[in-house]
Design an enzyme around this catalytic site. Structure first.
Site, short mmCIF file in Angstrom:
data_model
loop_
_atom_site.label_atom_id
_atom_site.label_comp_id
_atom_site.label_asym_id
_atom_site.label_seq_id
_atom_site.Cartn_x
_atom_site.Cartn_y
_atom_site.Cartn_z
N ASN A 33 0.86 -1.06 0.13
CA ASN A 33 -0.11 0.03 0.18
C ASN A 33 0.97 1.10 -0.13
OD1 ASN A 33 0.25 0.76 2.95
ND2 ASN A 33 -0.62 -1.12 3.21
N HIS A 34 0.27 2.43 0.08
CA HIS A 34 0.85 3.60 -0.29
C HIS A 34 1.65 4.38 1.02
CE1 HIS A 34 0.18 3.74 -4.48
NE2 HIS A 34 -1.11 3.76 -4.30
#
Length: 403
Positions: A210-211
């Site tokens: 994920n970011h």
């Protein structure tokens, strides 16, 4: 907190970083501390005892017996008189000796005689610092109650780039000063912080992630240290440099993070779970890179263990457990549900609908909800300022104030 009249022993080992001790000594003397320096014979090859004796205004001690003066350097007396012992730069060799009780020098004898806090500031090459034997010795020293001043990241004497640099003198001074301050509200508390994403391997090249940048968790860890807590930071993969004066444990996957959290949970008074942990992970991980052949490709996934829910069932009345929620819709309702299901004391909500909040930004806008459904909204701020707001709620929480 003033260091005036504090007896600080600096134990200097044989490292090129020994030159930094001259500056540190000046800083401590300027704070009116009484500085006694002990050196190994190897350390004297890197910086002269005369230099450090001149700066500290005290004779530098190397051997048990000084043939020039006929005086015996009593290691027991030195250890008992010290208010604090700092081993810096601490080499892999000396770290190994201290961890395993090997007493072959005045320096190691003073350490074994000490009744005061001992701080250890490692300095060595990247590969030596990362070696499992060094890391195991560091864990041993921490288990004895010693505190580690984490090495910095940068260019090393070998030319490599990475962890291993002795912390800068100003950073070490801050660490020492904080240790003597009785005003720090979280002094004596153990805090556990998770930060960053997890990466779930698909094959040796690819992963599901994920970011999350880890910036919020790192800011919280740094602020907890500033408030006096002894902090363990469990970090997923990030490009961030570890804050000083804490113990960072680097993990990659959700399972690795779970193991690290479980290991440290029971000793923690404050648990801040800010990491963005993957909800699913591949059932099977390919041993070789998967080649692009088909127009469509499916990966079978399984749920990861819900770390927050797992430790929520084990939380005691004396532990403060904080969770985070990043939501895209029905934000407050989802956050309240998570708060109750996972037995949290309060939850920090971010909304992806708020500009400037969420992953990979330097700012955040949060809403805090406690277990009594009280809601407190904060304006958009830098993540450092948000960390201060959250830590203020931690400091004021009844679980900590009534303990």
């Amino acid at each position: 907190m003033s260091l005036a009249k504090k007896n600080i022993v600096i134990a200097v080992c044989g490292s090129i970083a020994a030159y930094k001790i001259a500056h540190l000594t000046r800083l401590l003397v300027k704070e009116k501390a009484n500085v006694q320096i002990i050196m190994t014979k190897e350390a004297a090859e890197f910086i002269t005892p005369l230099t450090l004796s001149t700066l500290s205004n005290n004779p530098v001690l190397i051997d048990y017996f000084d043939p020039k003066t006929g005086e015996w350097n009593n290691h027991v007396h030195i250890g008992l008189q010290a208010d604090l012992i700092l081993v810096a730069p601490a080499t892999a060799n000396t770290i190994g000796k201290l961890a395993n009780g090997i007493c072959d020098s005045l320096l190691t004898a003073v350490y074994l005689s000490a009744k005061c806090p001992v701080f250890i500031a490692p300095a060595m090459d990247l590969d030596m610092w990362k070696h499992p034997s060094t890391q195991n010795n560091i864990r041993l020293l921490q288990s004895y109650g010693n505190r580690i001043i984490h090495p910095g990241n940068g260019e090393l004497a070998s030319g490599l780039i990475g962890e291993g640099r002795l912390a800068e003198p100003e950073e070490i001074l801050d660490f020492i000063t904080q240790s003597f301050s009785p005003q720090l509200p979280l002094k004596g508390r153990n805090a556990l912080v998770t930060a960053g994403p997890t990466y779930e391997a698909i094959d040796p090249v690819r992963f599901i992630g994920n970011h999350s940048s880890g910036k919020m968790g790192y800011a919280l860890a740094k602020q907890l240290v500033a408030l006096g807590a002894k902090v363990t930071l469990i970090s997923g993969p990030t490009a961030l440099e570890a804050p000083q004066n804490l113990d960072r444990i680097q993990v990659t996957s959700a399972h690795e993070m779970l193991e690290a959290v479980v290991q440290h949970f029971s000793q923690s008074d404050i648990i801040v779970m800010s990491a963005a942990v993957a909800d699913y992970t591949p059932i099977e991980v390919a041993s070789q890179k998967i080649k692009k052949k088909e127009d469509q490709f499916s990966i079978a996934l399984k749920k990861t263990t819900d770390i927050l829910a797992s430790i929520g069932t084990k939380k005691t009345e004396k532990q403060l457990l904080i969770g985070f929620a990043l939501e895209t819709n029905n934000e407050v309702e989802h956050a309240k549900d998570k708060l109750m299901r996972k037995n949290l004391d309060f939850i920090v909500l971010n909304s992806m609908q708020d500009k400037g909040a969420g992953f990979a930004t330097d700012t955040n806008k949060v809403t805090v909800i406690d277990r009594f459904q009280h809601i407190q909204e904060f304006t958009l701020k830098s993540k450092e300022e948000v960390a201060k707001d959250i830590c203020q709620l931690i400091v004021q929480h009844p679980i900590l104030t009534q303990k």
